[in-house]
Design a protein around this motif. Structure first.
Motif, mmCIF file in Angstrom:
data_model
loop_
_atom_site.group_PDB
_atom_site.id
_atom_site.type_symbol
_atom_site.label_atom_id
_atom_site.label_comp_id
_atom_site.label_asym_id
_atom_site.label_seq_id
_atom_site.Cartn_x
_atom_site.Cartn_y
_atom_site.Cartn_z
ATOM 1 N N GLN A 37 0.811 -1.222 0.000
ATOM 2 C CA GLN A 37 0.000 0.000 0.000
ATOM 3 C C GLN A 37 0.845 1.272 0.000
ATOM 4 O OE1 GLN A 37 -0.456 -2.660 1.929
ATOM 5 N NE2 GLN A 37 -2.539 -2.801 2.762
ATOM 6 N N LEU A 38 2.107 1.143 0.387
ATOM 7 C CA LEU A 38 2.971 2.327 0.461
ATOM 8 C C LEU A 38 3.535 2.655 -0.922
ATOM 9 C CD1 LEU A 38 4.871 1.813 3.839
ATOM 10 C CD2 LEU A 38 2.589 2.714 3.399
ATOM 11 N N GLN A 39 2.688 3.107 -1.797
ATOM 12 C CA GLN A 39 3.092 3.370 -3.183
ATOM 13 C C GLN A 39 3.916 4.646 -3.331
ATOM 14 O OE1 GLN A 39 0.059 2.839 -6.132
ATOM 15 N NE2 GLN A 39 -0.908 1.139 -5.045
ATOM 16 N N LYS A 40 3.896 5.508 -2.311
ATOM 17 C CA LYS A 40 4.683 6.739 -2.365
ATOM 18 C C LYS A 40 6.035 6.594 -1.685
ATOM 19 C CE LYS A 40 0.667 9.822 -2.530
ATOM 20 N NZ LYS A 40 -0.002 10.994 -1.889
ATOM 21 N N LEU A 41 6.275 5.469 -1.049
ATOM 22 C CA LEU A 41 7.527 5.283 -0.310
ATOM 23 C C LEU A 41 8.705 5.240 -1.273
ATOM 24 C CD1 LEU A 41 8.689 4.724 2.567
ATOM 25 C CD2 LEU A 41 8.684 2.306 1.936
ATOM 26 N N ASN A 42 9.676 6.147 -1.065
ATOM 27 C CA ASN A 42 10.854 6.166 -1.930
ATOM 28 C C ASN A 42 12.157 5.994 -1.151
ATOM 29 O OD1 ASN A 42 11.827 8.949 -1.128
ATOM 30 N ND2 ASN A 42 9.838 9.496 -1.985
ATOM 31 N N PHE A 43 12.098 6.057 0.198
ATOM 32 C CA PHE A 43 13.313 5.910 0.996
ATOM 33 C C PHE A 43 13.052 4.979 2.171
ATOM 34 C CE2 PHE A 43 15.974 6.857 4.625
ATOM 35 C CZ PHE A 43 17.247 6.918 4.084
ATOM 36 N N LEU A 44 13.952 4.013 2.362
ATOM 37 C CA LEU A 44 13.905 3.120 3.508
ATOM 38 C C LEU A 44 15.313 2.969 4.049
ATOM 39 C CD1 LEU A 44 12.540 1.077 5.417
ATOM 40 C CD2 LEU A 44 12.887 -0.677 3.652
ATOM 41 N N GLY A 45 15.508 3.368 5.299
ATOM 42 C CA GLY A 45 16.816 3.261 5.939
ATOM 43 C C GLY A 45 16.723 2.452 7.213
ATOM 44 N N VAL A 46 17.595 1.450 7.352
ATOM 45 C CA VAL A 46 17.599 0.581 8.533
ATOM 46 C C VAL A 46 19.026 0.511 9.058
ATOM 47 C CG1 VAL A 46 17.093 -1.703 9.449
ATOM 48 C CG2 VAL A 46 15.697 -0.781 7.576
ATOM 49 N N LEU A 47 19.203 0.825 10.343
ATOM 50 C CA LEU A 47 20.541 0.885 10.928
ATOM 51 C C LEU A 47 20.561 0.197 12.290
ATOM 52 C CD1 LEU A 47 23.475 2.025 11.048
ATOM 53 C CD2 LEU A 47 22.492 4.115 12.031
ATOM 54 N N ASP A 48 21.441 -0.785 12.435
ATOM 55 C CA ASP A 48 21.738 -1.405 13.736
ATOM 56 C C ASP A 48 20.502 -1.887 14.491
ATOM 57 O OD1 ASP A 48 24.465 -1.124 13.427
ATOM 58 O OD2 ASP A 48 24.536 0.823 14.432
ATOM 59 N N CYS A 49 19.609 -2.577 13.810
ATOM 60 C CA CYS A 49 18.484 -3.245 14.482
ATOM 61 C C CYS A 49 18.936 -4.673 14.781
ATOM 62 C CB CYS A 49 17.240 -3.208 13.603
ATOM 63 S SG CYS A 49 16.589 -1.527 13.334
ATOM 64 N N GLN A 50 19.370 -4.914 16.019
ATOM 65 C CA GLN A 50 20.160 -6.094 16.356
ATOM 66 C C GLN A 50 19.462 -7.425 16.083
ATOM 67 O OE1 GLN A 50 19.503 -3.511 18.279
ATOM 68 N NE2 GLN A 50 21.359 -2.689 19.229
ATOM 69 N N MET A 51 18.161 -7.501 16.286
ATOM 70 C CA MET A 51 17.430 -8.757 16.139
ATOM 71 C C MET A 51 16.884 -8.981 14.730
ATOM 72 S SD MET A 51 17.716 -10.148 19.091
ATOM 73 C CE MET A 51 16.491 -11.448 19.001
ATOM 74 N N LEU A 52 17.068 -8.024 13.855
ATOM 75 C CA LEU A 52 16.469 -8.094 12.522
ATOM 76 C C LEU A 52 17.082 -9.212 11.684
ATOM 77 C CD1 LEU A 52 14.414 -6.694 10.651
ATOM 78 C CD2 LEU A 52 16.274 -5.217 9.867
ATOM 79 N N GLU A 53 16.236 -10.089 11.137
ATOM 80 C CA GLU A 53 16.681 -11.192 10.297
ATOM 81 C C GLU A 53 16.238 -11.052 8.848
ATOM 82 O OE1 GLU A 53 15.208 -14.756 12.079
ATOM 83 O OE2 GLU A 53 16.427 -14.550 13.905
ATOM 84 N N MET A 54 15.115 -10.368 8.620
ATOM 85 C CA MET A 54 14.592 -10.267 7.254
ATOM 86 C C MET A 54 13.933 -8.907 7.024
ATOM 87 S SD MET A 54 11.602 -12.510 5.344
ATOM 88 C CE MET A 54 12.658 -13.927 5.042
ATOM 89 N N ILE A 55 14.151 -8.377 5.821
ATOM 90 C CA ILE A 55 13.428 -7.200 5.338
ATOM 91 C C ILE A 55 12.697 -7.616 4.073
ATOM 92 C CG2 ILE A 55 13.601 -4.861 4.416
ATOM 93 C CD1 ILE A 55 16.103 -4.457 6.090
ATOM 94 N N ASP A 56 11.386 -7.487 4.100
ATOM 95 C CA ASP A 56 10.550 -7.879 2.958
ATOM 96 C C ASP A 56 9.722 -6.669 2.540
ATOM 97 O OD1 ASP A 56 8.951 -9.023 1.069
ATOM 98 O OD2 ASP A 56 7.976 -10.461 2.418
ATOM 99 N N SER A 57 10.182 -5.990 1.490
ATOM 100 C CA SER A 57 9.516 -4.777 1.037
ATOM 101 C C SER A 57 8.745 -5.017 -0.254
ATOM 102 C CB SER A 57 10.535 -3.660 0.810
ATOM 103 O OG SER A 57 9.910 -2.535 0.204
ATOM 104 N N ASN A 58 7.481 -4.628 -0.247
ATOM 105 C CA ASN A 58 6.651 -4.687 -1.449
ATOM 106 C C ASN A 58 6.251 -3.307 -1.930
ATOM 107 O OD1 ASN A 58 6.181 -7.650 -1.926
ATOM 108 N ND2 ASN A 58 5.532 -7.512 0.208
#
Length: 302
Positions: free
Chosen positions: A250-271
């Motif tokens: 639904q985030l059709q206007k999203l143009n920037f995604l920044g992820v920094l030092d999220c220690q438990m993060l295993e997966m990023i799934d962006s549509n």
């Protein structure tokens, strides 16, 4: 500090309580160029309509606006609707040199209390609270300030809390529901945890989301993002409870995604179909699915 009518009566005598400290202080016309006489109804070489004075007042930094409220009845009235509440040790002129943390914190709390108690809550467009380097502030005190600030029409909200304890302030997400939250365009939260995000509803105007050291799960964040379809920029840093970050289509206007030092993060799934800039860094490998985005067409930094 008394009622606005009592403060106005004092201002006619050339003396009122300082909106920062609550102490009685005399303010001279030299502190501000505006002619206070025009606000009191006496003749003046230049008389500006009150709405123009209010616009001038809104453009002043918060310390200058407080001084203006001491010298002019018109500015005193507009102080209750001052639109840009930028609250920090620096902006409020709190003396942090040579002060103990407890003294510094008490002074900061006192000044913010006086400001928020004399603000109607109406007309706030921008609210920024940064308490560094003060020590921990009681959550009920922060709640009181936040409830005054988040009113219909607010556009920018920032809450950055410096905590000395392990217990983070729990931000009341219910305040973002309905008309209160629908006008917010930029939301920045740091060093806090979130209440029930299910209470938020649609954030139809939100374009910028910045979370730093915020306790939120991936599931909670996904529900929030699904109701924030105007988002253009998402920045996440040191959010240690997110294991899987899903970005809804639904985030059709999203143009920037920044992820920094999220220690438990295993997966990023962006549509998000129009993501053009993606940045991800940390100390461990993360499985990344960008859906419609391609490395050839977009700026990808890993």
């Amino acid at each position: 500090m008394g009622t606005p009518e009592q403060m106005e009566a004092l201002s006619i005598q050339g003396q009122t309580k300082d909106p920062f400290t609550g102490d009685g202080s005399t303010c001279s016309a030299a502190q501000i160029k505006a002619d206070s006489n025009c606000a009191e109804g006496t003749e003046s070489p230049v008389q500006l309509p009150e709405d123009i004075l209010h616009r001038i007042h809104a453009l002043m930094p918060i310390r200058d606006a407080a001084q203006a409220a001491c010298v002019s009845r018109a500015f005193l009235r507009s102080w209750r609707y001052y639109p840009r509440l930028i609250l920090s040790v620096d902006s409020l002129g709190v003396n942090e040199y040579g002060s103990k943390y407890d003294e510094l914190t008490r002074d900061f709390i006192s000044r913010v209390d006086h400001i928020m108690q004399n603000h109607s809550g109406m007309g706030v467009k921008e609210f920024r609270l940064q308490n560094y380097p003060c020590s921990t502030i009681d959550p009920s005190t922060v709640d009181r300030w936040v409830q005054v600030a988040i009113t219909p029409g607010i556009k920018e909200f920032e809450l950055s809390l410096f905590e000395l304890s392990d217990i983070k302030y729990r931000f009341p997400c219910s305040l973002l529901s309905g008309e209160r939250g629908s006008s917010i365009q930029s939301l920045m939260l740091a060093e806090c945890s979130l209440g029930s995000l299910a209470q938020v509803g649609f954030m139809s105007s939100l374009t910028n989301l910045d979370l730093h050291s915020v306790d939120v799960t991936g599931e909670e964040l996904f529900c929030f993002l699904s109701n924030s379809y105007a988002l253009e920029k998402i920045s996440l840093s040191n959010c240690g409870n997110i294991i899987c970050l899903k970005i809804p289509c639904q985030l059709q206007k999203l143009n920037f995604l920044g992820v920094l030092d999220c220690q438990m993060l295993e997966m990023i799934d962006s549509n998000a179909p129009n993501l053009s800039t993606f940045s991800c860094s940390g100390r461990h490998q993360i499985h990344i699915l960008l859906g419609h985005a391609s490395r050839e067409e977009n700026k990808i930094s890993l």
